[in-house]
Design a protein around this motif. Sequence first.
Motif, PDB file in Angstrom:
ATOM      1  N   LYS A  83       0.831  -1.205   0.000  1.00  0.00           N
ATOM      2  CA  LYS A  83       0.000   0.000   0.000  1.00  0.00           C
ATOM      3  C   LYS A  83       0.866   1.255   0.000  1.00  0.00           C
ATOM      4  N   ARG A  84       1.958   1.211   0.772  1.00  0.00           N
ATOM      5  CA  ARG A  84       2.858   2.375   0.832  1.00  0.00           C
ATOM      6  C   ARG A  84       3.473   2.650  -0.531  1.00  0.00           C
ATOM      7  N   VAL A  85       3.819   1.578  -1.241  1.00  0.00           N
ATOM      8  CA  VAL A  85       4.444   1.738  -2.551  1.00  0.00           C
ATOM      9  C   VAL A  85       3.444   2.255  -3.573  1.00  0.00           C
ATOM     10  N   LEU A  86       2.199   1.770  -3.482  1.00  0.00           N
ATOM     11  CA  LEU A  86       1.173   2.244  -4.406  1.00  0.00           C
ATOM     12  C   LEU A  86       0.875   3.721  -4.187  1.00  0.00           C
ATOM     13  N   GLU A  87       0.975   4.159  -2.930  1.00  0.00           N
ATOM     14  CA  GLU A  87       0.696   5.564  -2.618  1.00  0.00           C
ATOM     15  C   GLU A  87       1.857   6.469  -2.997  1.00  0.00           C
ATOM     16  N   ASP A  88       3.065   5.921  -3.027  1.00  0.00           N
ATOM     17  CA  ASP A  88       4.251   6.707  -3.375  1.00  0.00           C
ATOM     18  C   ASP A  88       5.062   5.915  -4.389  1.00  0.00           C
ATOM     19  N   LYS A  89       4.962   6.281  -5.650  1.00  0.00           N
ATOM     20  CA  LYS A  89       5.590   5.520  -6.732  1.00  0.00           C
ATOM     21  C   LYS A  89       7.115   5.567  -6.681  1.00  0.00           C
ATOM     22  N   GLU A  90       7.679   6.435  -5.848  1.00  0.00           N
ATOM     23  CA  GLU A  90       9.130   6.532  -5.747  1.00  0.00           C
ATOM     24  C   GLU A  90       9.720   5.482  -4.811  1.00  0.00           C
ATOM     25  N   LEU A  91       8.871   4.825  -4.016  1.00  0.00           N
ATOM     26  CA  LEU A  91       9.370   3.862  -3.034  1.00  0.00           C
ATOM     27  C   LEU A  91       9.658   2.501  -3.658  1.00  0.00           C
ATOM     28  N   ARG A  92      10.606   1.799  -3.061  1.00  0.00           N
ATOM     29  CA  ARG A  92      10.917   0.414  -3.404  1.00  0.00           C
ATOM     30  C   ARG A  92      10.951  -0.386  -2.102  1.00  0.00           C
ATOM     31  N   ILE A  93      10.510  -1.629  -2.150  1.00  0.00           N
ATOM     32  CA  ILE A  93      10.495  -2.465  -0.945  1.00  0.00           C
ATOM     33  C   ILE A  93      11.696  -3.390  -0.952  1.00  0.00           C
ATOM     34  N   VAL A  94      12.340  -3.518   0.198  1.00  0.00           N
ATOM     35  CA  VAL A  94      13.554  -4.328   0.333  1.00  0.00           C
ATOM     36  C   VAL A  94      13.259  -5.601   1.126  1.00  0.00           C
ATOM     37  N   ASP A  95      13.551  -6.743   0.515  1.00  0.00           N
ATOM     38  CA  ASP A  95      13.466  -8.030   1.205  1.00  0.00           C
ATOM     39  C   ASP A  95      14.890  -8.553   1.349  1.00  0.00           C
ATOM     40  N   GLY A  96      15.368  -8.672   2.578  1.00  0.00           N
ATOM     41  CA  GLY A  96      16.755  -9.085   2.813  1.00  0.00           C
ATOM     42  C   GLY A  96      16.903 -10.553   3.155  1.00  0.00           C
ATOM     43  N   THR A  97      16.124 -11.426   2.517  1.00  0.00           N
ATOM     44  CA  THR A  97      16.133 -12.859   2.822  1.00  0.00           C
ATOM     45  C   THR A  97      17.299 -13.568   2.137  1.00  0.00           C
ATOM     46  N   PRO A  98      18.336 -13.999   2.872  1.00  0.00           N
ATOM     47  CA  PRO A  98      19.473 -14.645   2.214  1.00  0.00           C
ATOM     48  C   PRO A  98      19.163 -16.027   1.660  1.00  0.00           C
ATOM     49  N   SER A  99      18.103 -16.683   2.156  1.00  0.00           N
ATOM     50  CA  SER A  99      17.791 -18.023   1.647  1.00  0.00           C
ATOM     51  C   SER A  99      17.220 -17.992   0.232  1.00  0.00           C
TER      52      SER A  99
END
Length: 312
Positions: A83-99
């Motif tokens: 939802k945050r990304v849809l509201e602000d197109k400049e954002l990117r989500i980070v998933d730091g899962t090493p597996s």
Amino acid sequence: AVVSTQSTGAGMPKCGTTDLFDKLTWHPQLVAMVQSATDLTPIKERHYWSRGRVGRPGNFLTIRRRPLPKVQFGDIVVKMGAKRVLEDKELRIVDGTPSLMWDLGGWDDRYPGFQEPPYSNADLIWAVSPTARIIAILRDPVERLFSEYLYFWKGEKMRRERRTPQTFHDDVRREIRKFEKCLEVKSLRHCCYATKLYSVRLRIALGVYICYIRDWMEVWGDQFLVLTMNEYHDNPTSVLTRVFSHIGVFVPDKDELREFIQHSKIDNTNSDVKKSFGDMLDETRTLLQNFYRPFNEDLANFLKDTKYKFYQ
């Protein structure tokens, strides 16, 4: 790491992924995954693609008598903060899962009769998020293995289980023999992804980087960036500038970035353990270097850069 308008992830384990995640999510355009739509506590590792989607625990050390319910993609989208990304197109989500890089555990049960996994997590993420940007951070595989061995021994295990440089040596010899025996009858991909063959105590296959990097590079091409922990440690400002450019977010002022780096050191969680344990035996180091050397050379040739040999 994987970075996109939807998601981002990192690997390999014990290669500096926590520090890299910390630096990435400092950037105002990069946000961490969260606990839920109402609980915005940031999470580094979600383990959806490698475990949650097939009903395996996020913490692979957890022992469950009954299978866990599979995590639905809609649930993970909420926790990704979509939802945050849809509201602000400049954002990117980070998933730091090493597996993400290596864990296809259970693939042989789902595809009986297959000699190799028919897909990798790279294929799965591409299918739903082809605009993602992937970042892999690697380390001398000998040091990676030793660091992980100490990491899984700390805390309660230090009081219950005796580990010494000699037990590490014995474990290394046993696991190398298992891997080499596997290679006598199976392909490299089978042996690297066949996690049932190996002990959680010593995951030697995770240092055979060429197997996993090739799978990811073949899917993602220029959207896949490979770093080493050494270059990141020696010149974090330069490396982070490359990473931010790769992701497609603005590059912060170098002085501001340098000041942040100086005040955001991540503690080495193994430092106290290593003091009590000591270093590995010289013969163990030689044994491991000889084991990993041909795979390192293949990686250096594949990526066309000698730094991925890690040692000569």
